[in-house]
Enzyme design. Structure first.
Site, PDB file in Angstrom:
ATOM      1  N   TYR A 192      12.178 -47.245  37.314  1.00  0.00           N
ATOM      2  CA  TYR A 192      12.815 -45.946  37.489  1.00  0.00           C
ATOM      3  C   TYR A 192      11.934 -44.819  36.973  1.00  0.00           C
ATOM      4  O   TYR A 192      11.392 -44.898  35.875  1.00  0.00           O
ATOM      5  CB  TYR A 192      14.154 -45.903  36.745  1.00  0.00           C
ATOM      6  CG  TYR A 192      15.263 -46.640  37.469  1.00  0.00           C
ATOM      7  CD1 TYR A 192      15.789 -46.135  38.659  1.00  0.00           C
ATOM      8  CD2 TYR A 192      15.764 -47.833  36.970  1.00  0.00           C
ATOM      9  CE1 TYR A 192      16.800 -46.813  39.333  1.00  0.00           C
ATOM     10  CE2 TYR A 192      16.783 -48.512  37.625  1.00  0.00           C
ATOM     11  CZ  TYR A 192      17.297 -47.999  38.805  1.00  0.00           C
ATOM     12  OH  TYR A 192      18.297 -48.658  39.472  1.00  0.00           O
ATOM     13  N   LYS A 241      32.235 -62.671  11.799  1.00  0.00           N
ATOM     14  CA  LYS A 241      32.854 -61.598  12.584  1.00  0.00           C
ATOM     15  C   LYS A 241      31.971 -61.254  13.793  1.00  0.00           C
ATOM     16  O   LYS A 241      30.796 -61.654  13.844  1.00  0.00           O
ATOM     17  CB  LYS A 241      33.037 -60.357  11.694  1.00  0.00           C
ATOM     18  CG  LYS A 241      31.730 -59.714  11.256  1.00  0.00           C
ATOM     19  CD  LYS A 241      31.965 -58.608  10.237  1.00  0.00           C
ATOM     20  CE  LYS A 241      30.642 -58.016   9.787  1.00  0.00           C
ATOM     21  NZ  LYS A 241      30.802 -57.191   8.575  1.00  0.00           N
TER      22      LYS A 241
HETATM   23  C1  LIG Z   1      29.865 -57.666   7.552  1.00  0.00           C
HETATM   24  C2  LIG Z   1      30.298 -57.762   6.131  1.00  0.00           C
HETATM   25  C3  LIG Z   1      29.617 -58.584   5.218  1.00  0.00           C
HETATM   26  C4  LIG Z   1      28.319 -59.308   5.560  1.00  0.00           C
HETATM   27  O1  LIG Z   1      27.237 -58.421   5.445  1.00  0.00           O
HETATM   28  P1  LIG Z   1      25.698 -58.914   5.602  1.00  0.00           P
HETATM   29  O2  LIG Z   1      24.946 -57.726   5.207  1.00  0.00           O
HETATM   30  O3  LIG Z   1      25.518 -59.282   7.032  1.00  0.00           O
HETATM   31  O4  LIG Z   1      25.534 -60.064   4.685  1.00  0.00           O
HETATM   32  C5  LIG Z   1      30.145 -58.731   3.958  1.00  0.00           C
HETATM   33  N1  LIG Z   1      31.275 -58.070   3.601  1.00  0.00           N
HETATM   34  C6  LIG Z   1      31.939 -57.256   4.435  1.00  0.00           C
HETATM   35  C7  LIG Z   1      33.163 -56.556   3.975  1.00  0.00           C
HETATM   36  C8  LIG Z   1      31.462 -57.070   5.713  1.00  0.00           C
HETATM   37  O5  LIG Z   1      32.129 -56.234   6.540  1.00  0.00           O
END
Ligand SMILES: *Cc1c(COP(=O)(O)O)cnc(C)c1O
Length: 392
Positions: free
Chosen positions: A285, A37
């Site tokens: 800055y 994702k």
């Molecule tokens: C993002 C996510 C994961 C992965 O989590 P990590 O801590 O990066 O391994 C797993 N399950 C769900 C539902 C997620 O949203």
């Protein structure tokens, strides 16, 4: 055309190796769904999804239908799970691209069922999410029954999986995880009592996998003839999550993972120009840095619009010629300045490492996270879209 020199290198071979290592940790108790994702945690979906499929995953996990469509375009045969659910009007794309969708609301099932009926003969695979304590997404176990009735023999919806999210697998005593798994056990019993036979018991992230939960989840799934599916994200990209410091006896899988996992991403830039400044010169800055002596400063082609946290000015260092060089003054939108007084012969064009190794030195996303008060997930995902991701 060559680009402004601020880029990310992705070692797809390392990603495959990390996946294979994690799959071995899970085997034979559970299979893995590779979380890709948010543009593969900023690493680039188009590079990473095919690489993890090459490493052996049958499943990819994304947030949205639009991310799933992008994953489907490069991985035609993978199962793609939409973990953030479907939104109104997206059902047709789910059907067309053969996606599997996490659902926990009646309206989501309405959307999917309507789209499946509109495409005569189509079926939609659903993973029903149960809220076992995180209060984020999922149906409370007590409200499961009406949702289960949606998967009758005349419905185009198929219950392919039952899912929950463990939200404290990195905590030392494991009590919360044990309580969540106990609830999940009850949920699986209700699903079986309703006459449904989903294939997958979909539970647990990197922290759960590396804390050694695959066996427990696998055994729970097997009680109902199901297979366990764990969903690592961060570990795939080469970082073991940090656990509660009270986790004093680290599980053996975690100790091994810290040795075997390697970072997939390096983030680099180059020196644009080098200048000598006298004592008293102010930098950047608002002049938050004042030279205390004559100094040599290097301007870099990277700023906060690329994802370099503005809060790191005057409190973090990067790598030039294999040595740490402090960021001085405020990080600008597109540029930053480092102090290279101690390093001989720094020239325009020299490589700068923001994340990754140079010589024997290394800077990690976890180092960035500690310095800017966040977590490595955020460091990766905010590397900006204008930074090209290049396979190496
Ligand atoms: C993002 C996510 C994961 C992965 O989590 P990590 O801590 O990066 O391994 C797993 N399950 C769900 C539902 C997620 O949203």
């Amino acid at each position: 055309m060559p680009t402004r020199p601020c880029w990310v290198e992705i070692c797809t071979r390392t990603l495959e190796d990390n996946f294979r290592f994690l799959a071995e940790v899970a085997a034979p108790h559970a299979e893995l769904l590779a979380i890709v994702k948010a543009n593969a945690y900023g690493h680039g979906l188009v590079l990473c999804a095919p690489a993890v499929v090459g490493g052996g995953t049958r499943w990819l996990g994304v947030t949205s239908v639009e991310e799933a469509v992008a994953a489907r375009a490069v991985c035609p045969d993978a199962r793609v799970l939409v973990i953030g659910g479907v939104f109104p009007g997206q059902g047709a794309a789910v059907v067309r691209h053969g996606l599997t969708v996490v659902a926990w609301e009646q309206w989501q099932l309405d959307e999917l069922e309507g789209a499946a009926r509109a495409a005569v003969g189509a079926r939609v695979q659903v993973h029903l999410e149960v809220d076992t304590g995180m209060s984020r997404q999922g149906v409370p176990p007590g409200e499961l029954a009406p949702l289960l009735r949606r998967f009758g023999a005349d419905s185009p919806l198929e219950l392919d999986g039952v899912m929950t999210h463990l939200f404290a697998a990195d905590e030392a005593n494991g009590l919360i995880t044990a309580e969540q798994l106990a609830q999940m056990r009850g949920v699986l019993a209700s699903v079986a009592a309703a006459g449904l036979k989903p294939a997958w018991c979909n539970v647990g992230n990197s922290a759960a996998l590396l804390a050694g939960q695959a066996q427990t989840i696998g055994a729970m799934a097997a009680e109902h003839g199901m297979k366990a599916l764990l969903r690592p994200g961060l570990a795939l990209y080469g970082l073991a999550p940090e656990y509660d410091p009270a986790f004093d006896a680290e599980p053996a899988t975690l100790v091994e993972a810290r040795m075997k996992l390697r970072p997939v991403l390096s983030w680099k830039s180059r020196v644009v120009s080098v200048r000598e400044v006298p004592a008293g010169a102010v930098v950047g800055y608002n002049g938050t840095f004042v030279a205390t002596e004559p100094m040599r400063l290097a301007l870099l082609a990277v700023g906060y619009a690329d994802g370099l946290d503005r809060r790191l000015g005057n409190r973090f260092s990067l790598l030039v010629h294999g040595q740490r060089v402090p960021l001085v003054g405020r990080v600008s939108m597109d540029q930053a300045v480092v102090d290279v007084t101690e390093i001989a012969d720094v020239l325009p064009g020299d490589e700068v490492v923001l994340i990754g190794a140079q010589g024997d030195a290394r800077v990690t996303a976890a180092d960035h996270a500690r310095a800017s008060g966040t977590i490595p997930w955020e460091i990766f995902t905010r590397i900006g879209p204008r930074v090209p991701r290049i396979a190496v």
